[in-house]
Design an enzyme around this catalytic site. Structure first.
Site, PDB file in Angstrom:
ATOM      1  CG  ASP A 107      -1.868   0.919   0.953  1.00 28.04           C
ATOM      2  OD1 ASP A 107      -2.571   1.265  -0.015  1.00 28.04           O
ATOM      3  OD2 ASP A 107      -2.775   1.487   2.056  1.00 28.04           O
TER       4      ASP A 107
ATOM      5  CG  HIS B 200      -0.472   2.235  -9.278  1.00 26.31           C
ATOM      6  ND1 HIS B 200      -0.721   1.740  -7.962  1.00 26.31           N
ATOM      7  CD2 HIS B 200      -1.484   3.055  -9.576  1.00 26.31           C
ATOM      8  CE1 HIS B 200      -1.745   2.544  -7.596  1.00 26.31           C
ATOM      9  NE2 HIS B 200      -2.330   3.098  -8.522  1.00 26.31           N
TER      10      HIS B 200
ATOM     11  CG  LEU C  61       9.010 -17.163  -4.347  1.00 24.56           C
ATOM     12  CD1 LEU C  61       9.049 -17.242  -2.870  1.00 24.56           C
ATOM     13  CD2 LEU C  61       9.503 -15.700  -4.800  1.00 24.56           C
TER      14      LEU C  61
HETATM   15  C1  IPE Z   1      -5.169  -2.513  -0.141  1.00 27.92           C
HETATM   16  O1  IPE Z   1      -5.270  -1.316  -0.145  1.00 27.92           O
HETATM   17  C2  IPE Z   1      -5.410  -3.313  -1.345  1.00 27.92           C
HETATM   18  C3  IPE Z   1      -3.959  -3.660  -2.249  1.00 27.92           C
HETATM   19  C4  IPE Z   1      -2.918  -3.181  -1.656  1.00 27.92           C
HETATM   20  C5  IPE Z   1      -4.189  -3.862  -3.720  1.00 27.92           C
HETATM   21  P1  IPE Z   1      -6.180  -0.262  -0.267  1.00 27.92           P
HETATM   22  O2  IPE Z   1      -5.537   1.104  -0.274  1.00 27.92           O
HETATM   23  O3  IPE Z   1      -7.041  -0.532  -1.315  1.00 27.92           O
HETATM   24  O4  IPE Z   1      -6.830  -0.368   0.933  1.00 27.92           O
HETATM   25  P2  IPE Z   1      -7.629   0.485   1.757  1.00 27.92           P
HETATM   26  O5  IPE Z   1      -8.671   1.397   0.903  1.00 27.92           O
HETATM   27  O6  IPE Z   1      -6.749   1.688   2.269  1.00 27.92           O
HETATM   28  O7  IPE Z   1      -8.079  -0.284   3.147  1.00 27.92           O
HETATM   29  C1  IPE Z   2      -1.594   0.185  -3.288  1.00 27.22           C
HETATM   30  O1  IPE Z   2      -1.626   1.338  -3.449  1.00 27.22           O
HETATM   31  C2  IPE Z   2      -1.841  -0.229  -4.452  1.00 27.22           C
HETATM   32  C3  IPE Z   2      -3.348  -0.744  -4.897  1.00 27.22           C
HETATM   33  C4  IPE Z   2      -4.186  -0.740  -4.171  1.00 27.22           C
HETATM   34  C5  IPE Z   2      -3.407  -0.929  -6.474  1.00 27.22           C
HETATM   35  P1  IPE Z   2      -2.750   2.828  -3.408  1.00 27.22           P
HETATM   36  O2  IPE Z   2      -2.953   2.815  -4.897  1.00 27.22           O
HETATM   37  O3  IPE Z   2      -3.587   2.247  -2.483  1.00 27.22           O
HETATM   38  O4  IPE Z   2      -1.732   4.133  -2.689  1.00 27.22           O
HETATM   39  P2  IPE Z   2      -2.560   4.902  -1.674  1.00 27.22           P
HETATM   40  O5  IPE Z   2      -2.886   4.065  -0.315  1.00 27.22           O
HETATM   41  O6  IPE Z   2      -3.698   5.762  -2.290  1.00 27.22           O
HETATM   42  O7  IPE Z   2      -1.419   5.980  -1.355  1.00 27.22           O
HETATM   43 MG    MG Z   3      -3.850   2.450  -0.500  1.00 23.79          MG
END
Ligand code: IPE
Ligand code: IPE
Ligand code: MG
Length: 248
Positions: free
Chosen positions: A25, A42, A136
């Site tokens: 995240d 990303h 892995l």
């Molecule tokens: C969790 O992150 C999903 C992934 C890392 C793929 P999110 O950014 O979607 O989660 P929330 O919304 O903060 O709970």
């Molecule tokens: C996690 O990073 C990746 C996915 C959920 C695809 P985020 O896109 O949730 O990044 P933040 O949390 O908004 O910074």
């Molecule tokens: Mg996020």
């Protein structure tokens, strides 16, 4: 190297997690901090994935499960979703030969039927050409939700009962586990979440019943071998009781 990040006073037994699952995240915030659009984060996140797979192999981790797209991430803007799916396709196309080179067995867990046909066929192909690798095990959780996984498992088990392959009284935890996306894989030893939030966000639910949880504020694109090592050291310092009483 391994000893360097252990907090002092921690009695160190060299326990290495066999199965690590990561909630990657913070990509969006990482990009925002740099004044860039979210997809930039990303893309940087994909580089962190490549490095992490290498650390996992170097550390003799047996299974690595990475959360790349949740069932709730469809609620994001269309442009971000299409960019993420394009990045996934790009990653599969470009990393295919490396998977075999590093003896990695790839498995995508999640409802891939919602993806376009091209992406689905690359996923199938990548799984097939790596299916005999015995290094892995890399699980990519894409369009994955822990609740979805359990509901799908229930549907499959009910079907088997209806067909007479299984009796209701045969359904035990071990049997049910085999109906989940992770099948008979080892349960998760360690969950790592980057990005500062302390929640599971519908990642693996059943499979993390007794996992150790490691949270870091570091945003996913900045994830590196030191944080990975810290997480492993954190795991090594835990006393896993599984409900029992362990004398010192
Ligand atoms: C969790 O992150 C999903 C992934 C890392 C793929 P999110 O950014 O979607 O989660 P929330 O919304 O903060 O709970
Ligand atoms: C996690 O990073 C990746 C996915 C959920 C695809 P985020 O896109 O949730 O990044 P933040 O949390 O908004 O910074
Ligand atoms: Mg996020």
């Amino acid at each position: 190297m391994l000893y360097k990040y252990i907090p002092s006073g921690v009695k160190f037994k060299r326990k290495i997690p066999r199965h690590i699952a990561i909630i990657m995240d913070g990509n969006g915030r990482w990009a925002k901090n740099k004044g860039k659009i979210r997809i930039f984060g990303h893309k940087a996140g994909f580089n962190a994935v490549k490095k992490t797979v290498k650390f996992a192999i170097q550390n003799k981790i047996e299974i690595l499960t990475l959360y790349t797209f949740s069932t709730e991430n469809w609620k994001r803007p269309k442009l971000e979703i299409t960019s993420l799916l394009k990045l996934f396709l790009f990653a599969l196309k470009n990393e295919m030969q490396h998977l075999n080179k590093y003896n990695i067995r790839l498995k995508v867990i999640g409802d891939i039927t919602s993806f376009n046909k091209e992406l689905q066929s690359y996923i199938d192909h990548a799984e097939k050409i790596t299916s005999n690798n015995n290094g892995l095990i890399l699980n990519i959780a894409a369009n994955y939700g822990g609740k979805w996984d359990i509901v799908e498992g229930v549907k499959k088990i009910v079907t088997d009962v209806q067909k007479g392959f299984l009796c209701i009284n045969q359904i035990k935890e071990e049997i049910f586990s085999q109906y989940l996306c992770t099948n008979s894989l080892l349960p998760v030893d360690l969950v790592i979440r980057t990005g500062g939030e302390k929640r599971i966000s519908n990642f693996l639910l059943w499979q993390i019943a007794y996992s150790e949880l490691y949270f870091t504020d570091v945003l996913w694109p900045d994830f590196n071998e030191f944080i990975f090592q810290n997480a492993i050291n954190f795991f090594s310092s835990r006393k896993r009781r599984f409900g029992k009483i362990i004398k010192n």
